[in-house]
Design an enzyme around this catalytic site. Structure first.
Site, PDB file in Angstrom:
ATOM      1  N   CYS A  67       0.820  -1.219   0.000  1.00  0.00           N
ATOM      2  CA  CYS A  67       0.000   0.000   0.000  1.00  0.00           C
ATOM      3  C   CYS A  67       0.847   1.259   0.000  1.00  0.00           C
ATOM      4  O   CYS A  67       0.343   2.350  -0.307  1.00  0.00           O
ATOM      5  CB  CYS A  67      -0.933   0.008   1.203  1.00  0.00           C
ATOM      6  SG  CYS A  67      -2.158  -1.292   1.159  1.00  0.00           S
TER       7      CYS A  67
ATOM      8  N   ASN B 126      -0.757  -1.612  -7.054  1.00  0.00           N
ATOM      9  CA  ASN B 126      -0.568  -2.664  -6.040  1.00  0.00           C
ATOM     10  C   ASN B 126      -1.839  -3.493  -5.905  1.00  0.00           C
ATOM     11  O   ASN B 126      -2.141  -4.317  -6.736  1.00  0.00           O
ATOM     12  CB  ASN B 126      -0.147  -2.027  -4.709  1.00  0.00           C
ATOM     13  CG  ASN B 126      -0.154  -3.033  -3.573  1.00  0.00           C
ATOM     14  OD1 ASN B 126       0.337  -4.128  -3.738  1.00  0.00           O
ATOM     15  ND2 ASN B 126      -0.741  -2.684  -2.446  1.00  0.00           N
ATOM     16  N   GLU B 127      -2.591  -3.198  -4.861  1.00  0.00           N
ATOM     17  CA  GLU B 127      -3.760  -4.027  -4.552  1.00  0.00           C
ATOM     18  C   GLU B 127      -5.014  -3.270  -4.979  1.00  0.00           C
ATOM     19  O   GLU B 127      -5.881  -2.984  -4.179  1.00  0.00           O
ATOM     20  CB  GLU B 127      -3.764  -4.281  -3.045  1.00  0.00           C
ATOM     21  CG  GLU B 127      -4.449  -5.534  -2.616  1.00  0.00           C
ATOM     22  CD  GLU B 127      -4.280  -5.744  -1.117  1.00  0.00           C
ATOM     23  OE1 GLU B 127      -4.640  -4.835  -0.340  1.00  0.00           O
ATOM     24  OE2 GLU B 127      -3.801  -6.809  -0.722  1.00  0.00           O
TER      25      GLU B 127
HETATM   26  O1  AHR Z   1       1.447  -6.536   3.512  1.00  0.00           O
HETATM   27  C1  AHR Z   1       0.695  -5.535   4.110  1.00  0.00           C
HETATM   28  C2  AHR Z   1      -0.338  -4.947   3.169  1.00  0.00           C
HETATM   29  O2  AHR Z   1      -1.267  -5.915   2.803  1.00  0.00           O
HETATM   30  C3  AHR Z   1       0.177  -4.455   1.861  1.00  0.00           C
HETATM   31  O3  AHR Z   1       0.688  -3.184   1.951  1.00  0.00           O
HETATM   32  C4  AHR Z   1      -1.025  -4.473   0.988  1.00  0.00           C
HETATM   33  O4  AHR Z   1      -0.719  -4.679  -0.366  1.00  0.00           O
HETATM   34  C5  AHR Z   1      -1.887  -5.557   1.575  1.00  0.00           C
HETATM   35  O5  AHR Z   1      -3.153  -5.100   1.827  1.00  0.00           O
END
Ligand code: AHR
Length: 659
Positions: free
Chosen positions: A240, A371-372
């Protein structure tokens, strides 16, 4: 009475029998089904839990450039005389990114004037170790001498150096220090002696002993643990952290390169994420920036895998997105990053890389876009990035995201949309209870092989929360991951990269757990999960071969999970076996095609009888243990410990290349 005894005997015989029945496994080294990616097992680095500043990045001074919003964060100013001055000056002529300097004005010889830095939850020094103290300074008037000391909490001094005068224009002042004793939570004290005025910036205390002796380098013990994993890739800078809570605070790699004293800093998006673990003093100094990440990957012999912001802030926070017709600067950052990594020294960004000490390219081969992220707003942005990146750099492999969950509507939507895209990998994340990992060891056995390959980019089994920080890295969680990873390995034709997350956590400053490695100011401990990763990675092999029980894949029957690989470089057959039962098992592994000689096999076991056992900084009790086995008539017979993970390594010829 007699009947009762007979029943008892029968009952115990059953238990005995079920634990001790001979289990036959068949391994077929001649039935190679696919190669295994050399990048199969890697590491995921994110600046969470003080993993960078206060962790892997070896700098010991917090806020040495007075850039935190409250300029004295981390510092204590002792200025008893009201006539003396303390001033924070914004001076953009020296640097547009590191704009602040501190001015000290001392009006008499006799008064005390000191600045004390607390480091990151204290400053840790080791007895007899050497450190470099440095600061940038300018003499304004008079003649001030600077005394530098590291003090224990008792006030006892364990290191000292003096600058006899600070005069003339801005320059760097440096002195070596040797610690006469160890301290876990010391402070650095600067005393201004005499009468006069100076300006100071970039106060730094750095161990001389860094990983590979790199200047501005990494904590040797932590990087050493990463090195022992032999990772195939290093994903950075997150997580994140890539996204930021809002777009203004997203990770921008260009702010993290160039001379370290000019780098900017931003708030760390984890600082107030969890109220119960708030860390208002958590910022990113960028002393550990993209150059250092590339250097780390190279030093580890791993492929770099940077993840870039795709015009989206964290969807768990602001969810702010860049307008579709304003994506150009974000895309340009991605294109420039490839030039920074791979461009010749004639290019703008390649030249910067060379000026930092690395004229040769870093040979970047992969890039993550976002990323996510999830939902339509991601897909439309990803596709714009994909077009621009694949047009200019078709050889660069792209990683796309599948969102935060391992299944469900957002996950299915991302897959549906990106299946036919040019994404080379889909990044899947699973932070779920141990039971999920045991139950999903077959997850990829029937996965669709069309479309992008799998990057299991973030995973960790989340066991119950207990009070002791390291305790969430329970033996059960590690065993569950090992069971699941046999499934990843069995499907290595599809699953090409995997990384546990997060990687590092400071025992006094964490936000998220479990984590692969715990550390404090002086030492580190590898979790059971670390050893699982290490055993898979150190024995990753080059090709998948079948291991079966009664002609079936072994994924849960009789509480066993297995995978097997061939290492054509090392001439090894490697079998990984998880026994999740509380009883030991007698197994026979029949290996086809071995010459009829007598062989020896190494058997490496990781186990604990207690599912909530863990390694703490004080007591790292779960460690791999090794013993030798004889293989007779191509059969390896072993008694597998209860609740254990084993790796059997059979050397059937001389290694062809050294590992
Ligand atoms: O690994 C911790 C967090 O988990 C990361 O930053 C994110 O990509 C996921 O939600």
């Amino acid at each position: 009475m007699i009947l009762k005894s007979i029943w008892k005997i029968t009952f115990f015989c059953c238990i005995f029998y079920s634990g001790w029945a001979q289990i036959k496994l068949a391994v077929k080294p001649n039935e190679v089904s696919s190669d295994i990616s050399p990048q199969m097992w890697g590491i995921f680095f994110e600046d969470i839990n003080f993993a960078a500043d206060g962790g892997l990045y070896a700098e010991l001074i917090k806020n040495g450039s007075f850039q935190f919003p409250i300029a004295l964060t981390g510092w204590r100013l002792n200025k008893p005389k009201p006539e003396d001055q303390w001033l924070v000056i914004n001076q953009q002529k020296r640097s547009l990114t590191n704009t602040r300097v501190a001015r000290i004005v001392k009006t008499t010889d006799s008064s005390a004037y000191t600045l004390t830095n607390e480091g990151f939850r204290g400053i840790g020094l080791l007895k007899n170790e050497k450190y470099n103290f440095s600061l940038w300074a300018k003499g304004v008037s008079g003649n001030l001498k600077l005394r530098i000391e590291v003090l224990k909490t008792t006030g006892a001094r364990i290191a000292m150096a003096e600058f006899n005068t600070i005069s003339g224009p801005w320059k760097k002042y440096e002195l070596p220090l040797t610690a006469t004793d160890s301290v876990y939570a010391g402070v650095l004290k600067i005393s201004f002696i005499g009468k006069g005025s100076v300006e100071i910036d970039n106060v730094s205390l750095f161990p001389v002993n860094t990983f590979k002796n790199r200047p501005n380098g990494l904590r040797a013990d932590l990087a050493g643990l990463l090195d022992s994993l032999k990772p195939g890739f290093v994903r950075f800078p997150g997580g994140c952290i890539v996204e930021g809570r809002d777009l203004q605070n997203r990770y921008q790699w260009k702010n993290t390169v160039g001379p370290v004293e000019n780098r900017g800093m931003i708030v760390n998006r984890w600082n107030m994420e969890f109220a119960r673990r708030a860390a208002p003093d958590y910022y990113q100094s960028f002393g550990l920036g993209f150059y250092e990440y590339f250097q780390l990957a190279e030093d580890l012999g791993a492929e770099p895998l940077p993840i870039i912001n795709c015009g989206m802030a964290c969807q768990f926070n602001s969810g702010e997105v860049a307008a579709m017709d304003e994506l150009d600067p974000y895309i340009q950052d991605a294109l420039d990053l490839i030039e920074f990594a791979n461009g010749t020294i004639q290019t703008k960004w390649g030249k910067l890389r060379a000026s930092m000490g690395h004229p040769a390219p870093f040979n970047l081969k992969m890039l993550g876009v976002g990323n996510e992220q999830w939902d339509a707003q991601y897909i439309e942005r990803y596709l714009v990035f994909e077009k621009a990146l694949k047009t200019k750099y078709p050889q660069i492999k792209l990683v796309a995201g599948s969102g935060p969950s391992a299944s469900g509507p957002l996950f299915d939507y991302a897959w549906k949309q990106l299946k036919t895209s040019k994404a080379d990998y889909m990044d899947e994340h699973y932070y779920l209870p141990p039971a999920w990992f045991f139950n999903n060891a077959k997850r990829y056995d029937r996965y669709d092989r069309e479309g992008p390959k799998i990057f299991a980019g973030e995973f960790a089994a989340h066991d119950k929360e207990e009070a002791i920080p390291e305790s969430r890295n329970s033996w059960l969680s590690a065993l569950a991951e090992a069971a699941f990873m046999t499934g990843l390995e069995r499907n290595a034709d599809l699953v090409r990269m995997c990384s546990y997350a997060p990687l590092l956590a400071h025992i006094d400053a964490w936000q998220w757990r479990p984590d692969l490695i715990w550390f404090d100011n002086l030492k580190a401990v590898a979790t059971p999960n670390y050893y699982v990763q290490k055993l898979f990675s150190n024995f990753k092999g080059t090709h998948i071969i079948p291991v079966t029980m009664q002609d079936s894949i072994l994924a849960g029957q009789d509480s066993l999970f297995a995978s097997s690989v061939l290492d054509k470089n090392q001439n090894q057959v490697i079998i990984k076996l998880v026994n999740m039962a509380r009883s030991s098992k007698k197994i026979e592994i029949h290996i086809d095609g071995l010459p009829p000689d007598k062989f020896q096999a190494r058997g490496i076991t990781l186990n604990s009888r207690l599912s909530n056992d863990f390694n703490s900084l004080k007591n790292a009790k779960i460690q791999p243990l090794e013993k030798q086995y004889d293989i007779l008539d191509s059969i390896l017979a072993a008694e597998v410990a209860p609740s254990s993970f084993q790796v059997f390594v059979i050397q059937y010829g001389s290694p062809k290349i050294s590992k």
